[in-house]
Every structure is written in C-alpha cells, then in structure tokens.
Design an enzyme around this catalytic site. Sequence first.
Site, PDB file in Angstrom:
ATOM      1  N   LYS A 206      30.209 -12.943 -25.100  1.00 10.64           N
ATOM      2  CA  LYS A 206      31.203 -13.397 -24.714  1.00 10.64           C
ATOM      3  C   LYS A 206      31.588 -14.672 -25.029  1.00 10.64           C
ATOM      4  O   LYS A 206      32.884 -15.270 -25.134  1.00 10.64           O
ATOM      5  CB  LYS A 206      31.023 -13.056 -23.592  1.00 10.64           C
ATOM      6  CG  LYS A 206      30.843 -11.272 -22.750  1.00 10.64           C
ATOM      7  CD  LYS A 206      31.583 -10.460 -22.970  1.00 10.64           C
ATOM      8  CE  LYS A 206      30.916  -9.447 -23.415  1.00 10.64           C
ATOM      9  NZ  LYS A 206      30.713  -8.939 -22.164  1.00 10.64           N
TER      10      LYS A 206
ATOM     11  N   TRP B 299      30.529  -4.606 -13.888  1.00  9.12           N
ATOM     12  CA  TRP B 299      28.940  -4.937 -14.577  1.00  9.12           C
ATOM     13  C   TRP B 299      28.031  -4.819 -12.736  1.00  9.12           C
ATOM     14  O   TRP B 299      27.201  -4.407 -13.036  1.00  9.12           O
ATOM     15  CB  TRP B 299      29.069  -5.775 -15.233  1.00  9.12           C
ATOM     16  CG  TRP B 299      30.232  -6.017 -16.832  1.00  9.12           C
ATOM     17  CD1 TRP B 299      31.156  -6.413 -16.972  1.00  9.12           C
ATOM     18  CD2 TRP B 299      29.561  -4.949 -17.552  1.00  9.12           C
ATOM     19  NE1 TRP B 299      32.219  -6.127 -18.573  1.00  9.12           N
ATOM     20  CE2 TRP B 299      30.745  -4.972 -18.672  1.00  9.12           C
ATOM     21  CE3 TRP B 299      28.759  -4.097 -18.050  1.00  9.12           C
ATOM     22  CZ2 TRP B 299      30.410  -4.508 -20.208  1.00  9.12           C
ATOM     23  CZ3 TRP B 299      29.145  -3.234 -18.959  1.00  9.12           C
ATOM     24  CH2 TRP B 299      29.549  -3.825 -20.235  1.00  9.12           C
TER      25      TRP B 299
ATOM     26  N   ASP C 205      23.814 -11.840 -13.623  1.00  9.21           N
ATOM     27  CA  ASP C 205      24.663 -11.805 -15.177  1.00  9.21           C
ATOM     28  C   ASP C 205      25.618 -12.524 -15.123  1.00  9.21           C
ATOM     29  O   ASP C 205      26.261 -12.643 -14.765  1.00  9.21           O
ATOM     30  CB  ASP C 205      24.700 -10.083 -14.744  1.00  9.21           C
ATOM     31  CG  ASP C 205      25.347  -9.874 -16.162  1.00  9.21           C
ATOM     32  OD1 ASP C 205      25.695 -10.586 -17.008  1.00  9.21           O
ATOM     33  OD2 ASP C 205      25.994  -8.782 -15.933  1.00  9.21           O
TER      34      ASP C 205
END
Length: 367
Positions: A198, A104, A174
């Site tokens: 998530k 990511w 993030d």
Amino acid sequence: MEKRIYNFSAGPAVLPLEVLETAQRDLVALPGTGMSVLEMSHRSKGFEQIIEETEANLRQLLQIPANYQVLFLQGGATLQFSMLPLNFLRGTNRPSDYIVTGTWGIKAAKEAQREGEVCLVWDGKSTNYRRVPHQNELKLNSEATYVHFTSNETIEGVEFSETPNTGNVPLVCDMSSDFLARPLPMERYGLIYAGAQKNAGPAGVTVVIIRDDLLARVPDNLHTMLDYRIQAKNKSLYNTPPTFSIYIVMLVTRWLKQTIGGLSNIAALNQQKAQLLYEAIDQSDGFYRGHAQPDSRSMMNVTWRLPTPELEQQFVKEAQGRDLYELKGHRSVGGIRASIYNAMPLAGILALRDFMLEFQASHAEMK
Ligand SMILES: *Cc1c(COP(=O)(O)O)cnc(C)c1O
C-alpha cells in the site's frame, strides 16, 4: 519510456518514480556487487547491507526504540490476522479486544476467533463503517491479552487520527494502508504490522514491529515460520525472505528520508492532498457525497458516491481520458475511491480535483 498515468489503485499501488528509476538503473548489477539483487543470496554481504539499511531507515523514520524488533515476513497482512492470535491468544484463557472499523478489522477478528475469545469492543457496523470511535466509547477489558485495531480501513476510507489509549494492555495495529504516512507515538504500540504494497513498497513483504515484552510471551512449540520469536532471533532470515521486495522498501524509505525529509513532511503533504479532494466533495452541493464522517476521514483512501451508479461508472470511464486510473470503489461498497498514498504526486491530486469540478459542472443538472 512509456507514458505513466496517475494510478489511484488501493494496492499494489503507486511507487515514487525515483525509486522505480533507481531499481531500473541498478537491476542488472547492483553497484559494488557485480550482480542483480534478484540473483543475490540472502546470506550474502550484499543482501545483509540491504536488509540492515531497510531496518535502519525504518528505525530512524519511525523513531523505533531499541526494545522493539523489526521483522520482514511473508503472507501479507492477512497472515498476521492468524499469527497474532496464534502467538498471543491461544491457550491464554484471556480475551482479546478488537475495535472493528471496517472490512479488514472484521477479517482480523474472524481469524482470532479460531484461537480464543474475541470481544468486539466497538463495531462500526450500525453506522455502515463511516466513522472510528472516540476514546470514551471504547469499553476495553483490563484483562485482555491485546487490543487490535486497524488505523486506516482501506476499503471504507476511515482512519484514526489519534492512537487509542489502552492502558497496560498491549496495543496491536494493522497499519497496512497508512504505515509511514505520518509520525507515530511508537512507545504506545506493542505490535504494528503492515503489508508493504500500500504505502511502503511492492507486494511480498510485510513489516512487523514488535516490542520485546511481547516476544517473551510467545508460547513454545508453535510452527517455526509462525513464531515471532524465531523470526526475531533469526533477523527475518530463518528461511529465504522476499529479497527484492525488501530492496524496494529500502529505496522507498531512503526516498522518504532523503527526498521528502521525514514523516512530518510527508504527513503535511498527505494532509494537503486529502484536503483538496475533500474540499471538492464538500463544495459540490451534494453532487459528491463522502462516505466517511468528516472527523474520521482517511488521508490515504478518499471514498465518495455520486447521485447514481450510472454516473459513477461514467465518472470512472471519463477520468481515464484524463489519465486518472483505478478510481472505482471496492466491489463491496461501490462508489469511487481515490487511494492517494505517499507516492501520489500533488499533480495527480490537482488533475483529479479539476476533473471532479468539470464532471460536476457538466452533470449536476441530472442529480
Ligand atoms: C490490503 C490490506 C490488508 C490485506 O493485505 P494482504 O497483503 O493482501 O494480506 C489487510 N489490512 C489492510 C488495512 C489492508 O489495507
């Protein structure tokens, strides 16, 4: 009710049963409103209460100071990869620092490169993204407009256990896959973003927490929807927000407050859950091999290999016979991944641990 299995999916992921049951019970008519939350105007009193409680719950759980704004945006964490450099890198003639610890982080840095200079101040590539850096390995630019990192790399299963120190340079994170998993030193962050699917709710909403001094840096003339300042000024209601997703985040944060008793409690539970799986890995005489280095292990996504890809396939398949689902590792790294977010009950972890021990006992001779 149809039987529920243990769902180890990385996202969208398991939600607290209590939350689902409340949503189900109140779906047709939300108490006090006479209509479904799905039918409710985002400008109505009823929805105002929902978005206000969601924000208040987040502020209380994370102890967010008054000089931070809480936004509910769309486009996932992936849109934040772009929105961040659009707001804070474009036209600055300053670099941005990216600490890259997995898939990511790579994607975030790639989008930033479209808007300006990106310094990869640490990249875990040479170690195959098995660990996060120590503070003394970070060669940060004092002139950087911000430092970006990914607190938990969902695919590789590596997580920072401490917040990096970036001095006066705003720290951006993030936090999609470990948001609300533990208490945070909020004042050390300039901006945090997290896709809800998530650990905080369903897909469709991304929580952004941003400090006022960063909002003041946003340039004029950005596209309206991509301008943090406009989103903050309109309290996330410039256009229609994802109302149902925000409602579920409200129920999840209520559950964290009332049933769990706050982030210290969930952190202790997460620690205990992860420990059980890592112990099974460490005590397997090499039958199971953890991907992450022990000091960088994720409390949310536990990743490991078996002696052969065939055994991994068999592991995933046989696990389903025990109601243990979604254990296949991400296609880019293979192996096994168990995502064990806040809502995964201890019983699910114990069932997986017991299955790991049995599977090892019946297959170890094939190593
Ligand atoms: C899942 C994930 C993303 C991407 O989220 P989308 O909502 O699909 O855009 C980004 N970062 C991390 C750490 C993630 O786990």
